[in-house]
Design a protein around this motif. Structure first.
Motif, PDB file in Angstrom:
ATOM      1  N   ASN A  15      12.166  -5.938   2.405  1.00  0.00           N
ATOM      2  CA  ASN A  15      12.850  -7.221   2.491  1.00  0.00           C
ATOM      3  C   ASN A  15      13.957  -7.062   3.533  1.00  0.00           C
ATOM      4  OD1 ASN A  15      14.844  -9.246   2.105  1.00  0.00           O
ATOM      5  ND2 ASN A  15      14.114  -9.589   0.020  1.00  0.00           N
ATOM      6  N   LEU A  16      13.895  -7.818   4.613  1.00  0.00           N
ATOM      7  CA  LEU A  16      14.877  -7.659   5.682  1.00  0.00           C
ATOM      8  C   LEU A  16      16.158  -8.457   5.464  1.00  0.00           C
ATOM      9  CD1 LEU A  16      12.543  -7.471   8.787  1.00  0.00           C
ATOM     10  CD2 LEU A  16      13.694  -5.609   7.575  1.00  0.00           C
ATOM     11  N   PHE A  17      16.221  -9.235   4.379  1.00  0.00           N
ATOM     12  CA  PHE A  17      17.466  -9.919   4.051  1.00  0.00           C
ATOM     13  C   PHE A  17      18.436  -8.976   3.346  1.00  0.00           C
ATOM     14  CE2 PHE A  17      14.707 -13.772   4.209  1.00  0.00           C
ATOM     15  CZ  PHE A  17      15.302 -14.323   5.326  1.00  0.00           C
ATOM     16  N   ASN A  18      17.891  -8.140   2.438  1.00  0.00           N
ATOM     17  CA  ASN A  18      18.766  -7.256   1.677  1.00  0.00           C
ATOM     18  C   ASN A  18      18.465  -5.769   1.882  1.00  0.00           C
ATOM     19  OD1 ASN A  18      16.461  -6.765   0.151  1.00  0.00           O
ATOM     20  ND2 ASN A  18      17.069  -8.114  -1.524  1.00  0.00           N
ATOM     21  N   GLY A  19      17.446  -5.434   2.679  1.00  0.00           N
ATOM     22  CA  GLY A  19      17.123  -4.043   2.971  1.00  0.00           C
ATOM     23  C   GLY A  19      16.415  -3.296   1.859  1.00  0.00           C
ATOM     24  N   GLU A  20      15.989  -4.009   0.821  1.00  0.00           N
ATOM     25  CA  GLU A  20      15.340  -3.346  -0.307  1.00  0.00           C
ATOM     26  C   GLU A  20      13.838  -3.213  -0.104  1.00  0.00           C
ATOM     27  OE1 GLU A  20      16.380  -5.143  -4.013  1.00  0.00           O
ATOM     28  OE2 GLU A  20      18.525  -4.916  -3.646  1.00  0.00           O
ATOM     29  N   GLU A  21      13.296  -2.140  -0.657  1.00  0.00           N
ATOM     30  CA  GLU A  21      11.852  -1.928  -0.630  1.00  0.00           C
ATOM     31  C   GLU A  21      11.192  -2.861  -1.633  1.00  0.00           C
ATOM     32  OE1 GLU A  21       8.606   1.480  -1.792  1.00  0.00           O
ATOM     33  OE2 GLU A  21      10.560   2.148  -1.080  1.00  0.00           O
ATOM     34  N   ILE A  22      10.156  -3.558  -1.192  1.00  0.00           N
ATOM     35  CA  ILE A  22       9.423  -4.481  -2.064  1.00  0.00           C
ATOM     36  C   ILE A  22       8.302  -3.745  -2.775  1.00  0.00           C
ATOM     37  CG2 ILE A  22       7.940  -6.526  -2.087  1.00  0.00           C
ATOM     38  CD1 ILE A  22       9.620  -7.518   0.337  1.00  0.00           C
ATOM     39  N   ARG A  23       7.552  -2.928  -2.011  1.00  0.00           N
ATOM     40  CA  ARG A  23       6.446  -2.179  -2.624  1.00  0.00           C
ATOM     41  C   ARG A  23       6.014  -1.058  -1.705  1.00  0.00           C
ATOM     42  NH1 ARG A  23       4.395  -7.151  -2.088  1.00  0.00           N
ATOM     43  NH2 ARG A  23       4.396  -7.354  -4.328  1.00  0.00           N
ATOM     44  N   THR A  24       5.292  -0.114  -2.300  1.00  0.00           N
ATOM     45  CA  THR A  24       4.675   0.977  -1.553  1.00  0.00           C
ATOM     46  C   THR A  24       3.171   0.793  -1.596  1.00  0.00           C
ATOM     47  OG1 THR A  24       6.470   2.479  -2.151  1.00  0.00           O
ATOM     48  CG2 THR A  24       4.427   3.486  -1.405  1.00  0.00           C
ATOM     49  N   LEU A  25       2.523   0.918  -0.435  1.00  0.00           N
ATOM     50  CA  LEU A  25       1.071   0.802  -0.339  1.00  0.00           C
ATOM     51  C   LEU A  25       0.488   2.205  -0.287  1.00  0.00           C
ATOM     52  CD1 LEU A  25       0.911  -2.000   2.389  1.00  0.00           C
ATOM     53  CD2 LEU A  25       1.103  -2.253  -0.094  1.00  0.00           C
ATOM     54  N   ILE A  26      -0.336   2.519  -1.276  1.00  0.00           N
ATOM     55  CA  ILE A  26      -0.896   3.869  -1.409  1.00  0.00           C
ATOM     56  C   ILE A  26      -2.410   3.804  -1.282  1.00  0.00           C
ATOM     57  CG2 ILE A  26      -1.164   5.832  -2.975  1.00  0.00           C
ATOM     58  CD1 ILE A  26       1.534   4.972  -4.241  1.00  0.00           C
ATOM     59  N   GLY A  27      -2.982   4.689  -0.473  1.00  0.00           N
ATOM     60  CA  GLY A  27      -4.434   4.704  -0.322  1.00  0.00           C
ATOM     61  C   GLY A  27      -4.913   5.618   0.783  1.00  0.00           C
ATOM     62  N   HIS A  28      -4.059   5.934   1.741  1.00  0.00           N
ATOM     63  CA  HIS A  28      -4.451   6.853   2.806  1.00  0.00           C
ATOM     64  C   HIS A  28      -4.345   8.300   2.315  1.00  0.00           C
ATOM     65  CE1 HIS A  28      -5.153   4.225   6.203  1.00  0.00           C
ATOM     66  NE2 HIS A  28      -4.036   3.559   5.949  1.00  0.00           N
ATOM     67  N   PHE A  29      -5.148   9.175   2.923  1.00  0.00           N
ATOM     68  CA  PHE A  29      -5.120  10.600   2.600  1.00  0.00           C
ATOM     69  C   PHE A  29      -4.613  11.422   3.776  1.00  0.00           C
ATOM     70  CE2 PHE A  29      -8.245   8.731  -0.237  1.00  0.00           C
ATOM     71  CZ  PHE A  29      -7.738   9.136  -1.452  1.00  0.00           C
ATOM     72  N   GLY A  30      -4.105  10.760   4.775  1.00  0.00           N
ATOM     73  CA  GLY A  30      -3.501  11.392   5.943  1.00  0.00           C
ATOM     74  C   GLY A  30      -2.360  10.525   6.414  1.00  0.00           C
TER      75      GLY A  30
END
Length: 175
Positions: free
Chosen positions: A103-118
């Motif tokens: 979120n670029l208004f408050n600098g907080e992480e919204i979510r992490t995308l997990i699925g790559h193995f590299g």
């Protein structure tokens, strides 16, 4: 936004803003403690985001050259970044095989995308802000639903690490 300026990042840990009419440097942005791996300018041309081997992502005011804020989250070098067309969010990819949505208004992480193995080498957001595509050393290209954080599908075809990607403006194709 109007094609008069460019920004570059380098191994000297800095970013430089350039005048494209005369080739002169306008300013140097200083704040990273590791090489700058990627940078992108917001659509309105007022700010930019950069990512670095120092694990950080920084948002810059391009008129003053000042750092607006720094985003945390990754605990390894950050390799790529992209900003949503409306400037409200950004996505970053790193050596930890993940992407993070910010979120670029408050600098907080919204979510992490997990699925790559590299490590994630490049990412881009579709123009409508609903999906992103990422590419990785694991030879894959993944399309993500940015509302749910789920992988929509994985594209095959490469038998070596994939280094870069882009999406057509209408969102129907990727390269």
């Amino acid at each position: 936004a109007n094609g008069t300026r460019a920004i570059s990042g380098s191994d000297d840990n800095t970013l430089r803003v350039w005048n494209l009419f005369n080739g002169e440097e306008i300013r140097t942005l200083i704040g990273h403690f590791g090489r700058v791996n990627c940078c992108t300018v917001f659509c309105d041309g007022t700010r930019a985001i950069s990512v670095s081997d120092d694990w950080s992502q920084k948002v810059w005011d391009l008129f003053t050259g000042n750092e607006v804020y720094s985003l945390g989250g990754h605990c390894v070098p950050v390799l790529c970044c992209a900003v949503y067309a409306n400037g409200t969010r950004a996505i970053s990819g790193s050596d930890d095989n993940t992407l993070r949505v910010w979120n670029l208004f408050n600098g907080e992480e919204i979510r992490t995308l997990i699925g790559h193995f590299g490590r994630v080498n490049c990412c881009t957001v579709f123009c409508d802000g609903t999906r992103a595509i990422s590419v990785s050393d694991d030879w894959s290209q993944k399309v993500w639903d940015l509302f749910t954080g789920n992988e929509v599908y994985s594209l095959g075809g490469h038998c070596v690490p994939v280094l870069c990607c882009a999406v057509y403006a209408n969102g129907t194709r990727a390269i």
